[in-house]
Design a protein around this motif. Structure first.
Motif, PDB file in Angstrom:
ATOM      1  N   UNK A 130       0.797  -1.178  -0.036  1.00 13.59           N
ATOM      2  CA  UNK A 130       0.164  -0.057   0.075  1.00 13.59           C
ATOM      3  C   UNK A 130       1.002   1.235  -0.075  1.00 13.59           C
ATOM      4  N   UNK A 131       0.402   2.134  -0.801  1.00 10.75           N
ATOM      5  CA  UNK A 131       1.297   3.548  -0.775  1.00 10.75           C
ATOM      6  C   UNK A 131       0.258   4.666  -0.447  1.00 10.75           C
ATOM      7  N   UNK A 132      -0.927   4.299   0.007  1.00  9.54           N
ATOM      8  CA  UNK A 132      -2.134   5.264   0.621  1.00  9.54           C
ATOM      9  C   UNK A 132      -1.711   6.002   1.672  1.00  9.54           C
ATOM     10  N   UNK A 133      -0.605   6.998   1.679  1.00  9.46           N
ATOM     11  CA  UNK A 133      -0.270   7.777   2.711  1.00  9.46           C
ATOM     12  C   UNK A 133      -1.330   8.886   2.727  1.00  9.46           C
ATOM     13  N   UNK A 134      -0.845   9.956   3.586  1.00  3.82           N
ATOM     14  CA  UNK A 134      -1.755  10.932   4.088  1.00  3.82           C
ATOM     15  C   UNK A 134      -2.127  11.794   2.846  1.00  3.82           C
ATOM     16  N   UNK A 135      -1.143  12.048   1.805  1.00  2.68           N
ATOM     17  CA  UNK A 135      -1.363  12.907   0.802  1.00  2.68           C
ATOM     18  C   UNK A 135      -2.074  11.961  -0.440  1.00  2.68           C
ATOM     19  N   UNK A 136      -1.758  10.663  -0.255  1.00  2.00           N
ATOM     20  CA  UNK A 136      -2.234   9.908  -1.525  1.00  2.00           C
ATOM     21  C   UNK A 136      -3.740   9.574  -1.416  1.00  2.00           C
ATOM     22  N   UNK A 137      -4.073   9.017  -0.269  1.00  2.00           N
ATOM     23  CA  UNK A 137      -5.429   8.424   0.274  1.00  2.00           C
ATOM     24  C   UNK A 137      -6.102   9.264   0.834  1.00  2.00           C
ATOM     25  N   UNK A 138      -7.596   9.357   0.364  1.00  2.00           N
ATOM     26  CA  UNK A 138      -8.610  10.495   0.720  1.00  2.00           C
ATOM     27  C   UNK A 138      -9.107   9.863   2.060  1.00  2.00           C
ATOM     28  N   UNK A 139      -9.483  10.651   2.881  1.00  2.00           N
ATOM     29  CA  UNK A 139     -10.185  10.245   4.006  1.00  2.00           C
ATOM     30  C   UNK A 139     -11.575  10.465   3.948  1.00  2.00           C
ATOM     31  N   UNK A 196     -13.352  -1.547  12.527  1.00  2.00           N
ATOM     32  CA  UNK A 196     -14.540  -1.859  13.135  1.00  2.00           C
ATOM     33  C   UNK A 196     -15.581  -0.651  12.714  1.00  2.00           C
ATOM     34  N   UNK A 197     -14.967   0.755  12.451  1.00  2.00           N
ATOM     35  CA  UNK A 197     -15.872   1.683  12.190  1.00  2.00           C
ATOM     36  C   UNK A 197     -15.832   2.001  10.728  1.00  2.00           C
ATOM     37  N   UNK A 198     -16.877   1.550   9.937  1.00  2.00           N
ATOM     38  CA  UNK A 198     -17.209   1.657   8.646  1.00  2.00           C
ATOM     39  C   UNK A 198     -15.906   1.132   7.834  1.00  2.00           C
ATOM     40  N   UNK A 199     -15.106   0.337   8.423  1.00  2.69           N
ATOM     41  CA  UNK A 199     -14.049  -0.299   7.479  1.00  2.69           C
ATOM     42  C   UNK A 199     -12.736   0.589   7.628  1.00  2.69           C
ATOM     43  N   UNK A 200     -12.793   1.587   8.435  1.00  2.00           N
ATOM     44  CA  UNK A 200     -11.617   2.565   8.645  1.00  2.00           C
ATOM     45  C   UNK A 200     -11.892   4.008   8.279  1.00  2.00           C
ATOM     46  N   UNK A 201     -11.213   4.962   8.463  1.00  8.88           N
ATOM     47  CA  UNK A 201     -11.522   6.413   8.008  1.00  8.88           C
ATOM     48  C   UNK A 201     -11.181   6.719   6.779  1.00  8.88           C
ATOM     49  N   UNK A 202     -10.602   6.124   5.876  1.00  6.78           N
ATOM     50  CA  UNK A 202      -9.996   6.143   4.598  1.00  6.78           C
ATOM     51  C   UNK A 202     -11.100   5.650   3.522  1.00  6.78           C
ATOM     52  N   UNK A 203     -11.317   6.358   2.474  1.00 10.00           N
ATOM     53  CA  UNK A 203     -12.354   5.860   1.370  1.00 10.00           C
ATOM     54  C   UNK A 203     -11.927   4.510   0.814  1.00 10.00           C
ATOM     55  N   UNK A 204     -10.489   4.428   0.831  1.00 12.26           N
ATOM     56  CA  UNK A 204     -10.182   2.789   0.425  1.00 12.26           C
ATOM     57  C   UNK A 204     -10.001   1.896   1.349  1.00 12.26           C
ATOM     58  N   UNK A 205     -10.888   0.954   1.340  1.00 11.52           N
ATOM     59  CA  UNK A 205     -11.081   0.150   2.724  1.00 11.52           C
ATOM     60  C   UNK A 205     -10.317  -1.200   2.539  1.00 11.52           C
ATOM     61  N   UNK A 206      -9.337  -1.055   1.416  1.00  7.82           N
ATOM     62  CA  UNK A 206      -8.252  -2.025   1.473  1.00  7.82           C
ATOM     63  C   UNK A 206      -6.807  -1.610   1.772  1.00  7.82           C
ATOM     64  N   UNK A 207      -6.761  -0.317   1.943  1.00  7.20           N
ATOM     65  CA  UNK A 207      -5.384   0.145   2.178  1.00  7.20           C
ATOM     66  C   UNK A 207      -5.089   0.351   3.884  1.00  7.20           C
ATOM     67  N   UNK A 208      -3.719   0.892   3.910  1.00  7.49           N
ATOM     68  CA  UNK A 208      -3.241   0.822   5.144  1.00  7.49           C
ATOM     69  C   UNK A 208      -3.977   1.917   6.204  1.00  7.49           C
ATOM     70  N   UNK A 209      -4.315   1.818   7.350  1.00  9.21           N
ATOM     71  CA  UNK A 209      -5.288   2.554   8.024  1.00  9.21           C
ATOM     72  C   UNK A 209      -4.061   3.503   8.818  1.00  9.21           C
ATOM     73  N   UNK A 210      -3.029   3.424   8.940  1.00  8.03           N
ATOM     74  CA  UNK A 210      -2.013   4.165   9.601  1.00  8.03           C
ATOM     75  C   UNK A 210      -1.904   4.365  10.936  1.00  8.03           C
ATOM     76  N   UNK A 247     -10.392   8.665  -7.245  1.00  8.10           N
ATOM     77  CA  UNK A 247     -10.999   9.425  -6.206  1.00  8.10           C
ATOM     78  C   UNK A 247     -10.832   8.820  -4.668  1.00  8.10           C
ATOM     79  N   UNK A 248     -10.110   7.489  -4.485  1.00  2.85           N
ATOM     80  CA  UNK A 248      -9.941   7.210  -2.990  1.00  2.85           C
ATOM     81  C   UNK A 248      -8.474   7.137  -2.832  1.00  2.85           C
ATOM     82  N   UNK A 249      -7.659   7.061  -4.023  1.00  2.00           N
ATOM     83  CA  UNK A 249      -6.191   6.976  -3.717  1.00  2.00           C
ATOM     84  C   UNK A 249      -5.450   7.171  -5.284  1.00  2.00           C
ATOM     85  N   UNK A 250      -4.422   8.007  -4.973  1.00  5.96           N
ATOM     86  CA  UNK A 250      -3.877   8.406  -6.127  1.00  5.96           C
ATOM     87  C   UNK A 250      -2.583   7.552  -6.589  1.00  5.96           C
TER      88      UNK A 250
END
Length: 281
Positions: free
Chosen positions: A106-115, A130-144, A212-215
């Protein structure tokens, strides 16, 4: 002293002797012989109890080694040094170990992955997911939130300023604790000789939806499959699948990927041919 007290003391003494004799007989009759080499092998192991050997802790692995059910080089945290010590104790030979390390897909960091929302709960990835799959739009990436870093018993993982885990190859023992700790399963163990790998685990979003979820996410364009002449990169329906043993020409995929999805660890973290991602709007 009353007769009742005397009788009680005598009775307790007799019962104590009786129970003692019974326990001694039972211990001798049901005694399980333990090979002294088990303790010697156990003492040679690092005692991490990570389970990377496939057994429930170092004690289970030591017993399996003495029984001849496990090879001496299955302890990844111990590495070649422990394998040699164990082999010497058991009088067996050990093969050459292939160095391995953990990698993050995963390369969805703070700049790349939308919250999608701001998470204010427990600072733990397993809790956040457990909260809607995590705060990021991408539910398959690093939660961080660094659950993998907390799980690493060797201090090989730190959280970077970009919100992604950074793994020290010098400290990583490939024990797999981080793999099991990650709730979205974006960490895997790869042989160290494989320096290029896919940096995305999202099998759902395609094209613009992915952007739209991760660049840095895989847009499913399949260019990497087309330009890889060795045929080592195939399409498995959702994401590129790499046959590392055949992948002798990774440069084409790395350079042609429009999203910079491939991670190149041959000298520069992420492929330098891909410009830095713009901050999400």
């Amino acid at each position: 002293m009353s007769t009742l007290i005397i009788v009680s003391v005598v009775l307790l003494a007799v019962l104590g002797v009786g129970f003692g004799v019974g326990l001694a007989v039972a211990a001798r009759r049901f005694r399980v012989e333990v090979d002294p080499r088990v303790e010697e092998v156990f003492a040679a192991l690092p005692g991490v109890n990570c389970g990377s050997c496939g057994y429930a802790g170092c004690a289970g692995y030591a017993a399996a080694l003495v029984r001849g059910e496990a090879p001496p080089d299955s302890c990844t945290p111990g590495g070649p040094a422990v394998a040699k010590r164990v082999a010497a104790i058991l009088g067996v030979e050990v093969g050459t170990q292939v160095p391995r390390r953990a990698v993050v897909h995963c390369q969805g960091g703070l700049r790349e992955a939308r919250e999608e929302f701001e998470y204010r709960g427990v600072r733990d990835c397993a809790a956040a997911v457990l909260v809607q799959g995590g705060p990021k739009r991408c539910k398959f990436g690093c939660i961080g939130l660094g659950t993998c870093a907390a799980a690493c018993p060797f201090g090989a993982i730190t959280m970077g300023a970009d919100g992604l885990p950074k793994i020290s190859e010098a400290k990583c023992t490939a024990c797999g604790m981080c793999v099991r700790a990650c709730p979205v399963r974006i960490i895997s163990i790869l042989p160290s000789q494989y320096r290029v790998f896919l940096g995305c685990s999202n099998p759902v979003h395609v094209g613009r939806a992915m952007k739209e979820v991760c660049s840095r996410g895989c847009i499913k364009c399949r260019i990497c499959v087309k330009v890889t002449k060795s045929g080592a990169v195939a399409w498995n329906g959702n994401l590129p699948k790499i046959d590392f043993e055949r992948w002798t020409d990774p440069d084409s995929a790395v350079e042609k990927c429009p999203a910079g999805t491939y991670v190149d660890q041959r000298g520069v973290g992420v492929c330098s041919a891909v410009p830095p991602a713009a901050p999400p709007q």
